[in-house]
Design an enzyme around this catalytic site. Structure first.
Site, PDB file in Angstrom:
ATOM      1  N   ARG A 246       0.862  -1.172   0.000  1.00 11.95           N
ATOM      2  CA  ARG A 246       0.000   0.000   0.000  1.00 11.95           C
ATOM      3  C   ARG A 246       0.900   1.223   0.000  1.00 11.95           C
ATOM      4  O   ARG A 246       1.989   1.190   0.588  1.00 11.95           O
ATOM      5  CB  ARG A 246      -0.892   0.018   1.264  1.00 11.95           C
ATOM      6  N   GLU A 275      -3.511   7.796  -4.213  1.00 19.61           N
ATOM      7  CA  GLU A 275      -3.934   7.354  -5.553  1.00 19.61           C
ATOM      8  C   GLU A 275      -5.252   8.003  -5.940  1.00 19.61           C
ATOM      9  O   GLU A 275      -6.128   8.134  -5.099  1.00 19.61           O
ATOM     10  CB  GLU A 275      -4.105   5.834  -5.554  1.00 19.61           C
ATOM     11  N   HIS A 293      -1.518   1.001  -9.760  1.00 24.95           N
ATOM     12  CA  HIS A 293      -2.119   0.021  -8.825  1.00 24.95           C
ATOM     13  C   HIS A 293      -2.798  -1.122  -9.588  1.00 24.95           C
ATOM     14  O   HIS A 293      -4.017  -1.252  -9.556  1.00 24.95           O
ATOM     15  CB  HIS A 293      -3.131   0.710  -7.897  1.00 24.95           C
TER      16      HIS A 293
END
Lengths: 329, 329
Positions: A246, A275, A293
């Protein structure tokens, strides 16, 4: 609710997601469950909140699509809720402690994504070391005939790779890197009897003894910014950071500074702190590989996570043990 | 020649290279050998040809830096030549048959580059399947916050990978892909007792039974355009080609057409038929990864090839067996 729905004996499942994050196998879920999705089931003029409060009382099971948060405010609306079925490996978007306090079980994606994420970690590492993306840009820009030879890159074999988080993903990363001749060591909450690699209880000690850090642990209060200034300094100016966990596992602001000052060798990121926002300073760096991602974005992973979600829901509705329950740390 | 050179007892070695391709370890060669390099040793006003003919009669050993050709015209100038020491794995720039006819031994880089080339083949394959470079472009262009999710990519594990050329590089590729859960098969001139994978005597048969072809065989008259129209058709529209061998192993013009028509899934090239020229049509394709012939460009590989060159030269000048002689096929 329509008369048809009243005679529907499929168990009821609430889909909790952001509008832009849909699960690809919704139709197949529908064949086993009555899926309530505020973003697609609401009647004209109704708000998602109104829809939710109309159905909330009877909902026992909820599927949550990362990164849609599950916290006390949502749980307050769902008095019958007994299970939160997650569709991701990390459950940092779910307040697991609060769920457990209320007697609500939480599941995650289990090992469904582990192989694809591990593949992606190796892909990013190979890309940073061997400058694949940078070479691709070099050729596409038409520079090869003009500029000739390209700067040297660095061999993967022999590199000391420190894996931060020796869970299901970390052990798949280690298995792959062994085939390339890397020397693997790791940090995790506890030494793992199943992991035949040197263990470092402290991430800084791991960094001092590594050429590369691959970050793939769970994001919790304890691992937030686990890759901080001290770790980056310990890793050193030739060191490489790969993050497939993460964004908030890494102090991104510090890492950008270290990269800008040449105090770290390179980095590959599949995840970022905010993000889809990515620090603009990274765009100009050739020793950095940026990815939106997507370490889990394969049909094979989606199929695998569908199986895990179905297995958890079926187990729940038939009072059997859940397939991939998340334990509180 | 100076008086100093007359008293120099180091064996004489001729360096044969294009001006833009220098070996990085020249100084270390000099400590053992008297290295004649027409591109750096000539006196003012002298042409490389004049320099060469001045020293040619006594030259017994020649180091050739790929892609500088070694053929009859050069050999005619060097009547004492007894060994051509190559610095690359492939020796398609050397007329091995002509050398052997004249009693001149040829050596190559042996296994010096095998691991780095195998790593690079896996890097290109991961990049094409998982769209690492394309994702990197997507993020750097600032598209992520605007366009949101990125198209799905494809998992490496489970893929049927056909390796064309199961030599030292091919077997390193196979070893790595096994750790990712791929199913490997191969084609080569002969079945290899040491390779525990299904063997196909015909490349088309291998292609029919593969999702991916990794091309890493030697370029010879028999392997020129071994990846042709028939093989591409056999591989099919989801198939992927990775070429880390030589450009001319693939019929590049055909492959570009297959890619343009969507009749092949994607490709990763480290080599091209007319380097450094790359077909412009490829620049616009997102399912293609282009690399400027750099699979061996690491300091570790250079060190390894230096050791092989030194070992071959030392063996030659002390009448011992050469380390990595090239046999005529």
């Amino acid at each position: 609710m329509s008369e048809e729905a009243d005679h529907d004996h499929r168990p009821l499942v609430l889909m909790h997601r952001l509008p832009s994050f849909a699960l690809p196998f919704r139709d197949r879920l529908h064949s086993h469950f009555r899926v309530l999705d505020p973003h697609s089931s609401i009647t004209a003029g109704e708000t998602p909140q109104a829809f939710l409060s109309r159905h909330a009382a009877s909902v026992q099971a909820l599927i949550t699509v990362c990164p849609s948060p599950v916290a006390a405010d949502l749980l307050d609306l769902l008095p019958s809720l007994r299970v939160v079925v997650g569709s991701s490996a990390g459950v940092d978007h779910i307040d697991v402690a609060e769920c457990h306090r209320r007697g609500i079980a939480v599941t995650n994606a289990g090992n469904a994504f582990s192989e694809d994420v591990a593949d992606y970690a190796v892909a990013l590492l190979l890309d940073v070391l061997r400058r694949v993306s940078a070479g691709n840009r070099f050729v596409r820009s038409g520079s090869w005939p003009q500029k000739g030879e390209y700067p040297l890159c660095s061999k993967l074999g022999g590199k000391r790779v420190g894996i931060v988080g020796m869970g299901s993903i970390g052990s798949e990363v280690a298995k792959r890197l062994a085939a390339f001749g890397c020397r693997v060591a790791y940090n995790s909450r506890n030494k793992k009897p199943s992991a035949p690699y040197p263990y470092y209880a402290n991430v800084c000690d791991l960094a001092v003894n590594s050429d590369v850090l691959v970050v793939c642990c769970a994001l919790t209060d304890k691992t937030h910014h686990i890759i901080n200034k001290d770790v980056l300094t310990a890793l050193g100016r030739d060191g490489i950071i790969i993050n497939v966990g993460r964004g908030a596992l890494v102090d991104e602001k510090e890492l950008v500074q270290y990269l800008a000052r040449g105090e770290i060798g390179g980095a590959g990121f599949d995840v970022f702190e905010k993000e889809p926002e990515v620090p603009k300073e990274l765009f100009a760096m050739d020793n950095v590989v940026l990815s939106p991602h997507r370490a889990v974005l394969t049909p094979e992973s989606f199929e695998a996570v569908f199986e895990v979600i179905m297995a958890n829901l079926k187990a729940f509705f038939s009072n059997k043990p859940l397939l991939s329950p998340v334990k509180l740390e």
